[in-house]
Structures are given as C-alpha cells and as structure tokens.
Design an enzyme around this catalytic site. Structure first.
Site, PDB file in Angstrom:
ATOM      1  N   ASP A 271     -16.203 -11.408  21.911  1.00  0.00           N
ATOM      2  CA  ASP A 271     -15.682 -10.714  23.094  1.00  0.00           C
ATOM      3  C   ASP A 271     -14.170 -10.601  22.965  1.00  0.00           C
ATOM      4  O   ASP A 271     -13.417 -11.475  23.382  1.00  0.00           O
ATOM      5  CB  ASP A 271     -16.073 -11.474  24.358  1.00  0.00           C
ATOM      6  CG  ASP A 271     -15.895 -10.623  25.609  1.00  0.00           C
ATOM      7  OD1 ASP A 271     -15.421  -9.480  25.503  1.00  0.00           O
ATOM      8  OD2 ASP A 271     -16.246 -11.124  26.697  1.00  0.00           O
ATOM      9  N   ILE A 272     -13.744  -9.505  22.331  1.00  0.00           N
ATOM     10  CA  ILE A 272     -12.324  -9.348  21.997  1.00  0.00           C
ATOM     11  C   ILE A 272     -11.669  -8.209  22.791  1.00  0.00           C
ATOM     12  O   ILE A 272     -10.463  -8.159  22.902  1.00  0.00           O
ATOM     13  CB  ILE A 272     -12.123  -9.128  20.479  1.00  0.00           C
ATOM     14  CG1 ILE A 272     -12.900  -7.896  19.983  1.00  0.00           C
ATOM     15  CG2 ILE A 272     -12.577 -10.377  19.707  1.00  0.00           C
ATOM     16  CD1 ILE A 272     -12.640  -7.546  18.513  1.00  0.00           C
ATOM     17  N   LYS A 273     -12.451  -7.273  23.280  1.00  0.00           N
ATOM     18  CA  LYS A 273     -11.953  -6.139  24.079  1.00  0.00           C
ATOM     19  C   LYS A 273     -10.722  -5.499  23.452  1.00  0.00           C
ATOM     20  O   LYS A 273      -9.786  -5.122  24.149  1.00  0.00           O
ATOM     21  CB  LYS A 273     -11.671  -6.572  25.524  1.00  0.00           C
ATOM     22  CG  LYS A 273     -12.929  -7.056  26.256  1.00  0.00           C
ATOM     23  CD  LYS A 273     -12.714  -7.251  27.733  1.00  0.00           C
ATOM     24  CE  LYS A 273     -13.966  -7.706  28.470  1.00  0.00           C
ATOM     25  NZ  LYS A 273     -14.432  -9.079  28.158  1.00  0.00           N
ATOM     26  N   ARG A 274     -10.726  -5.349  22.126  1.00  0.00           N
ATOM     27  CA  ARG A 274      -9.611  -4.709  21.470  1.00  0.00           C
ATOM     28  C   ARG A 274      -9.636  -3.215  21.739  1.00  0.00           C
ATOM     29  O   ARG A 274     -10.714  -2.639  21.962  1.00  0.00           O
ATOM     30  CB  ARG A 274      -9.670  -4.955  19.947  1.00  0.00           C
ATOM     31  CG  ARG A 274      -9.618  -6.433  19.532  1.00  0.00           C
ATOM     32  CD  ARG A 274      -8.342  -7.111  19.964  1.00  0.00           C
ATOM     33  NE  ARG A 274      -8.180  -8.420  19.340  1.00  0.00           N
ATOM     34  CZ  ARG A 274      -8.398  -9.590  19.967  1.00  0.00           C
ATOM     35  NH1 ARG A 274      -8.798  -9.626  21.221  1.00  0.00           N
ATOM     36  NH2 ARG A 274      -8.195 -10.731  19.323  1.00  0.00           N
TER      37      ARG A 274
ATOM     38  N   ASP B  48      -8.265  -8.292  29.932  1.00  0.00           N
ATOM     39  CA  ASP B  48      -9.417  -9.034  30.443  1.00  0.00           C
ATOM     40  C   ASP B  48      -9.037  -9.634  31.781  1.00  0.00           C
ATOM     41  O   ASP B  48      -7.921  -9.441  32.253  1.00  0.00           O
ATOM     42  CB  ASP B  48      -9.878 -10.091  29.435  1.00  0.00           C
ATOM     43  CG  ASP B  48     -11.390 -10.198  29.415  1.00  0.00           C
ATOM     44  OD1 ASP B  48     -11.983 -10.413  30.498  1.00  0.00           O
ATOM     45  OD2 ASP B  48     -11.973 -10.082  28.334  1.00  0.00           O
TER      46      ASP B  48
END
Lengths: 308, 308
Positions: free
Chosen positions: B104-107, A109
């Site tokens: 919102d973790i964007k794993r 991010d």
C-alpha cells in the site's frame, strides 16, 4: 523550514531554481560506476554507492550557487533499502552544505498513515521513550486527492518543525489533463485543487506572505500557471517542466510575483546529466553541472527580480 | 500476480479479506518490544526488529486462512532505511508463506519516475548488466491524479510480471469528498476517476473478467460503492474502511459481484491489534489475530458466495 528560509536562500544566491537529484545509475559517469561495481558488484549496493559519490559531487559543485535540491524518491526506492539509506545520506549531506531539501515523495494518505509519513519525512518517530528522525527533509511534495485528512498531519508537523510542503495542483506531464482539466462546478479540477491548497494553508503565512502549503504547478502549461498565480496569492509554487520537458524562462516567469518572490523552478536531467554533452566521459561532471546551473540561473534570472 | 491469482486464493480460503500490516511500534506486544529494545536499544533498529518479529508471527498465524496481506509503506518509512529493510523482509516472508502481497504505497508520478517506482515495487531495476528486484510485491496501490502517464509504466510492469494494481477512486476517509465528491461535467470526480480506471485497464482482463487495474473504494460510503460496482464491471475493488472506520459487512457486500467475485476487504487494526482486547498482555497475539480474522471472514462470508 518554512518557505521564508527557502525564499531567503533564493535571494542570497539570486537564483530561484532547484536541482533535481534523480540519479538513475545510467546517469552516473562511467568512472564512478566502474569503481563502485568493482568494489561492490553490479548490485543494489554497487549502484547505491555509485549514486552516493555522484550526488555528493553534485552537491559540492552546486551548493554555493543553487539554493535547493530535490531528490525524487522513486530513484532511491528502486534500489531497495540500500537506496533508502543512500537517500537519507544525500538529504543530510545537502542540508549540511546549506541547501534546502525538498523530498519529492508525492505521498497521499490519511489520518494516522499521513501522520506516519510526516514523521518519517519531516518529523520524528516515537520509539519507546525516545524520538528518532528518519529522512528529515526540509520540505516534501504530497498528493491531496484524498482531501484535507491527507494534508493536516503534514501541516501539523510543518508547524512544529518549521517546515513546509507542496501539494500537486497542475502537473507538467502530457496526460495531466485526464482528470485535472475536467470542468467542475464551473471551474477545472486543478483550479479547485488550487483553491483547496490556498485554504488549507491559511493562517500559516510567513514574512513573505506565503503559507506552509505550497503548490506544484508545471511550466509546460504557461496559461494555467499564470491563472493559478493570480488565483493563489499566498501559495509558493514549485515549478517542474523547465528544460527537457519543454518549459522556457518566458513560461516560468509567470510563476513569480513582481518582486521575484513565490516560486522555485526545477531542473533535473538538465543539470545532473550536463556532463553527457561535453564529450569528456563524465570526468567533468561537476564543472558541467555547475555551468548548466549557472546558465539556468541566468536564463530565468533575466526575468525575475530579487528584492528582499 | 494478476487478480486471477488473488481471486483463486480468495476462493480457496473462502475468505475475501486482506490483513493490513501497519505496525506502529505501539501495536507490538510488550514482551516482543522489550526483548528487541534490550538487544538493540530504543532505536530505529530496535523498532524494526520488534515489528519484524510481530509481522512474522501474524503471517504465521494467518497464512492458511487469510489470502492476502497489505503492508502500509508509511509505517516502514518512518523507521528510515531499517524500516525499508523490514518491509522487504516482510513482503518476501508473506509471499513465501503463500500470501498475496499488496504494497500500500499510493505512489503517483509520471514517465520515467513512475517507471522507477514500478521497477522498485513490482519489477526489477537494471544495474549494469544485471537486473535486481527491490520490494517485489504482487500488487501495489497508486494515485492517478496525474493521469494515465502515472499509470502506464505500472501497467506495463504488471503485464510483464503478471502482477496488478489498485488506483484510488473513492477513499474511505471523512474528507474524501473535498475533491472526490465535486461534480464534474455532470458526474462526480470519483466517478470520473472510476471511468478512467476502467478504461486504463481495458484489454488486460483475466479469466474472472477483471483487468489488472483495480480500484480502491471505501466501505464507509456504501451508496457510492454500490454505484461504482455497477459502473465498473471489469474492475477489481480493494475496500478499506471495514471495522474500526465504521464499515459493516452489510456495506461491503455491495463491492462483490453475484458469484462473490471482484473485491477484497481490508482490516488492519481489527486483526493486528486484536490482542489488546483479550487482557493477556499480547502473549496471545497470534491466537487473537487468528480469531479476529476468522470472525471477519465469517461476518463478510455470510453475504458472499465463493463460486469458481
């Protein structure tokens, strides 16, 4: 800690491998699970307590022969906050036992968000007039799809705290080619990402010549691994895919420089679940993990030098 | 819940926006911070308790006018397990108040690891004979750099639990072009990723025509946004970058289809920190957030229809 510290731990143990701590509750031997479920129920708490006992036992059994552990955050997050408390305890216990801890979080991010992640995983968070550590690992994995904005805050924390990171370049999974193998201005996406990683790390080289910005490169694509080793001379490699996923010692040798420097190879289930193959119901999980770790060390060590 | 549910909430409130809950402790008004530090010290617990009071107040002030919230995991992880408990409570509180929650973790990880992440964030984890939810959001953000292996387990959980996800395509940050703008077999990396997202979601379309696999496309690159809107007809967009990062209503209108469907625009600091601009020391943080959310709704709403 920078990769110097990791490289020294590897040389001291003559073992360039890292043990994954990816404990699904099913991987925990029956006697530990039952005791924990009896005390805490079949609950997140019960699972977290069982995995804690398992992780501690694994760390005790491995810490004098394996230089590093790599807990995979997913297997802690799926137990909610109890799992995250377990992850903190596991990281601190392994560090106390002299192991280098790579938190496998693959975060990616930007800007202040990346800064918050790097505070949480490598640095400290400012709270009023004090600063508090959270997970406090030695090293993390990250995902650079968003570009340098996603990497810079981590690198700054790494410099301040003498730590390091690995960015994904060519991953070990079957569909890694969906994007990574596409051709881009005459070279593949993974080569482009590799070049970015080498460039992002520039200026942070330690005494073995590696920057603080390492790369994840899978053992399952040995030709790509060899090509990247040649293209990225200052980049330390974390190599998943040995063992269960199909990578062999012959494959992973390509990740190392001549003196045996510059890479560490991961095994998760091969060590963690070794007890499932001895027929003793997991009562021997420590001995089984240690024997598997020694076998892996010797398998890979046959091809790798350990010069200072 | 699938994007049908989100689209319905947007139409009902005539508001295609989502409020970010990215609470650094500095964003919490002084009176809340002081009370919590007095009770719990300048500690992770003290910070988590202060943010909890702040988040609850924001959710109460916004839930009848804003359809969704987006807590950013980084700002919870940097408070350790206490932060993760706070995140769980925040998600559950917002859902109870009728808001759609995008974690919102964007794993981004593969196989069993991706499955563990999707259990933890959208589904349930099997523990002995029972199944336990952990963070239990309606929707997550993910990173598809590793290919379909990293997406499939999430999509399976989405189908089983009637939920959805957003994969990163073209992000809003200044260096997003480092990789995403490179040219690849005649088109850019972000277009290639967009095409993969459209393909991964195929077959999961709901009644508004969108699949369960949405895309993150930043407001700060309006031409790219317009191009992607045309190229990805069945993909729901999450649009960051409005407000503080520079995106305007004129920019974000390009994310929507004619009927006003198919996108949701995020604002984090603009709503959360609105109290910092009123000169009332944060005692009015709820009114200030509500006024900012209404202003954003009206700003974007001027360009967007809300047909059924």
């Amino acid at each position: 800690m920078s990769f110097d510290v990791l490289q020294e731990k590897i040389i001291a143990r003559k073992n360039p491998t890292v043990a994954g701590l990816d404990a699904r509750i099913e991987y925990v031997p029956e006697h530990i699970r039952q005791e924990s479920f009896f005390a805490h129920g079949e609950s997140r708490r019960g699972a977290a307590e069982a995995v804690w006992q398992f992780n501690k036992g694994l760390i005790d059994a491995l810490c004098d022969i394996v230089p590093a552990v790599k807990p995979q955050a997913a297997y802690y997050e799926n137990l909610g906050w109890e799992g995250m408390a377990l992850l903190e305890h596991t990281i601190q216990y392994a560090r106390k036992k002299g192991m280098y801890v790579i938190a496998d979080i693959k975060r990616g991010d930007i800007g202040t968000t990346a800064a918050a992640y790097s505070e949480g995983w490598l640095g400290k968070t400012k709270i009023g007039g004090t600063s508090c550590a959270a997970f406090d690992a030695d090293c993390v994995t990250i995902n650079g799809y968003m570009g340098f904005d996603a990497v810079r805050p981590f690198l700054e924390t790494c410099k301040a705290e003498d730590k390091a990171l690995f960015a994904l370049v060519k991953t070990s999974n079957p569909s890694s080619g969906d994007l990574q193998d596409r051709t881009l201005d005459g070279r593949t996406v993974y080569e482009t990402m590799g070049a970015l990683v080498e460039q992002w790390g520039a200026g942070t080289e330690g005494k073995y010549g590696y920057t603080r910005c390492g790369a994840v490169v899978g053992a399952t694509y040995p030709e790509e691994l060899e090509k990247l080793r040649a293209q990225l001379p200052h980049t330390f490699f974390l190599v998943p895919g040995y063992g269960a996923q199909g990578g062999t010692a012959q494959d992973v040798r390509r990740a190392f420089h001549e003196k045996g420097h510059g890479a560490i190879v991961n095994s998760s289930r091969g060590i963690m679940c070794a007890w499932q193959k001895t027929g003793k119901n997991g009562l021997d999980f420590q001995e089984a993990a240690r024997a598997a770790a020694i076998a892996m060390r010797d398998d890979i060590g046959a091809y790798v030098a350990f010069e200072e």
